[in-house]
Design a protein around this motif. Structure first.
Motif, PDB file in Angstrom:
ATOM      1  N   LEU A   6      -3.442   0.659  11.910  1.00 22.02           N
ATOM      2  CA  LEU A   6      -4.391  -0.380  12.292  1.00 22.02           C
ATOM      3  C   LEU A   6      -3.733  -1.759  12.328  1.00 22.02           C
ATOM      4  CD1 LEU A   6      -7.269  -1.315  12.949  1.00 22.02           C
ATOM      5  CD2 LEU A   6      -7.693  -1.418  10.485  1.00 22.02           C
ATOM      6  N   LEU A   7      -2.987  -2.088  11.313  1.00 21.92           N
ATOM      7  CA  LEU A   7      -2.355  -3.406  11.267  1.00 21.92           C
ATOM      8  C   LEU A   7      -1.298  -3.564  12.357  1.00 21.92           C
ATOM      9  CD1 LEU A   7      -2.190  -3.964   7.424  1.00 21.92           C
ATOM     10  CD2 LEU A   7      -3.644  -5.154   9.075  1.00 21.92           C
ATOM     11  N   ILE A  19       0.839  -1.204   0.000  1.00 24.30           N
ATOM     12  CA  ILE A  19       0.000   0.000   0.000  1.00 24.30           C
ATOM     13  C   ILE A  19       0.873   1.254   0.000  1.00 24.30           C
ATOM     14  CG2 ILE A  19      -1.574   1.369   1.427  1.00 24.30           C
ATOM     15  CD1 ILE A  19      -2.903  -1.308   2.240  1.00 24.30           C
ATOM     16  N   GLN A  20       1.931   1.242   0.791  1.00 19.46           N
ATOM     17  CA  GLN A  20       2.761   2.437   0.939  1.00 19.46           C
ATOM     18  C   GLN A  20       3.711   2.675  -0.220  1.00 19.46           C
ATOM     19  OE1 GLN A  20       4.490   1.933   4.856  1.00 19.46           O
ATOM     20  NE2 GLN A  20       2.822   3.088   5.785  1.00 19.46           N
ATOM     21  N   GLY A  74      -9.081  -5.976   2.837  1.00 15.30           N
ATOM     22  CA  GLY A  74      -9.985  -4.851   2.649  1.00 15.30           C
ATOM     23  C   GLY A  74      -9.249  -3.548   2.414  1.00 15.30           C
ATOM     24  N   LEU A  75      -8.202  -3.306   3.179  1.00 15.47           N
ATOM     25  CA  LEU A  75      -7.417  -2.091   2.998  1.00 15.47           C
ATOM     26  C   LEU A  75      -6.722  -2.090   1.635  1.00 15.47           C
ATOM     27  CD1 LEU A  75      -5.948  -1.767   6.585  1.00 15.47           C
ATOM     28  CD2 LEU A  75      -7.631  -0.247   5.517  1.00 15.47           C
ATOM     29  N   THR A  77      -5.385   5.095   2.114  1.00 16.01           N
ATOM     30  CA  THR A  77      -5.473   4.531   3.458  1.00 16.01           C
ATOM     31  C   THR A  77      -4.127   4.153   4.035  1.00 16.01           C
ATOM     32  OG1 THR A  77      -5.739   2.314   2.545  1.00 16.01           O
ATOM     33  CG2 THR A  77      -7.761   3.560   2.996  1.00 16.01           C
ATOM     34  N   SER A  78      -3.037   4.494   3.378  1.00 18.70           N
ATOM     35  CA  SER A  78      -1.746   3.936   3.782  1.00 18.70           C
ATOM     36  C   SER A  78      -1.393   4.230   5.236  1.00 18.70           C
ATOM     37  CB  SER A  78      -0.634   4.401   2.845  1.00 18.70           C
ATOM     38  OG  SER A  78      -0.520   5.796   2.863  1.00 18.70           O
ATOM     39  N   ALA A  79      -1.583   5.450   5.699  1.00 19.11           N
ATOM     40  CA  ALA A  79      -1.245   5.755   7.092  1.00 19.11           C
ATOM     41  C   ALA A  79      -2.179   5.015   8.041  1.00 19.11           C
ATOM     42  CB  ALA A  79      -1.311   7.256   7.343  1.00 19.11           C
ATOM     43  N   PHE A  80      -3.458   5.028   7.745  1.00 19.66           N
ATOM     44  CA  PHE A  80      -4.446   4.326   8.562  1.00 19.66           C
ATOM     45  C   PHE A  80      -4.171   2.827   8.562  1.00 19.66           C
ATOM     46  CE2 PHE A  80      -8.496   1.958   8.634  1.00 19.66           C
ATOM     47  CZ  PHE A  80      -8.904   2.257   9.921  1.00 19.66           C
TER      48      PHE A  80
END
Length: 179
Positions: free
Chosen positions: A165-166, A91-92, A146-147, A158-161
Motif C-alpha cells: 500500500l505505501l 513493521i517488517q 494506522g498500519l 500487516t507487513s506485506a499489505f
C-alpha cells in the motif's frame, strides 16, 4: 547486544507477559540476565526505563527516516517517502514486542505521551514543508501511522499489505513529479 538493549528488550517482554504494573526492576534485571545493580547503573527508576523505551523507539524511527532521506534525491515528497519507508522497515523488522509494550506503558504513565506528542509535532512540521498537497501528505501519514499502530497492537500482521500500500502511494507522488 548492548546491555541497555538487553534491558529494554527484557522490560518489553515482561510488560507484555505480566502487565506494566507488575513489572519490577528485579524482574527486568533477572530477565536481562544482569544484576539489579547493573540495571540501576543504566536506569535509576522503572519510570526512567519506561521513558527510555519510548525515547529509543522514536530515536530509532527518526534514524531510519534520516537514513532514507540520505539515500534518495531531495525534493517534493522526500520526507513523506522516507517516513513511509521507515514505517515499512519498522513493521517488517518484527520488533513489535518493544512497540506493543509502549501501549501498556501509556495506561499507567500518561505523562510519557508527551514524548510522542513532541515527536509527532516534529514529524508534522517536516510533512508541512515537504511540498505535497495536504491530502497527499495526510494520506501517507495516516496510512503509515494506522498500519504501525495496528501492527503494534497485534490485531493482525500487516507487513506485506503495508509495504504494498505505501509503495503504491509513493508511486503516485513519483508519477505526479515525473520521476
Amino acid at each position: 547486544m548492548k546491555t541497555q538493549d538487553k534491558i529494554l528488550d527484557a522490560a518489553s517482554v515482561l510488560i507484555l507477559e505480566e502487565g506494566v504494573s507488575n513489572v519490577t526492576l528485579e524482574k527486568i534485571a533477572k530477565r536481562a540476565e544482569i544484576s539489579k545493580g547493573g540495571l540501576l547503573y543504566h536506569y535509576r527508576t522503572k519510570e526512567s526505563l519506561f521513558q527510555e523505551l519510548n525515547t529509543a523507539a522514536i530515536r530509532e524511527f527518526e534514524e531510519a527516516i534520516t537514513r532514507y532521506l540520505s539515500e534518495q534525491p531531495n525534493g517534493r515528497g522526500a520526507y513523506a517517502r522516507a517516513y513511509a519507508l521507515a514505517t515499512i522497515e519498522d513493521i517488517q523488522k518484527g520488533g513489535t514486542h518493544r512497540s506493543s509494550a509502549l501501549i501498556s506503558i501509556f495506561s499507567d504513565h500518561p505523562e510519557i505521551m508527551g514524548i510522542w506528542k513532541e515527536g509527532y509535532a516534529r514529524w508534522q512540521q517536516q510533512f508541512d514543508q515537504d511540498g505535497l498537497d495536504w491530502e497527499e501528505a495526510a494520506t501517507i501519514r495516516y496510512v503509515c501511522d494506522g498500519l504501525w499502530f495496528n501492527e503494534m497492537a497485534g490485531t493482525t500482521s500487516t507487513s506485506a499489505f503495508a509495504a504494498d500500500l505505501l509503495h503504491k502511494l509513493l508511486e503516485r507522488i513519483d508519477k505526479e513529479e515525473g520521476v
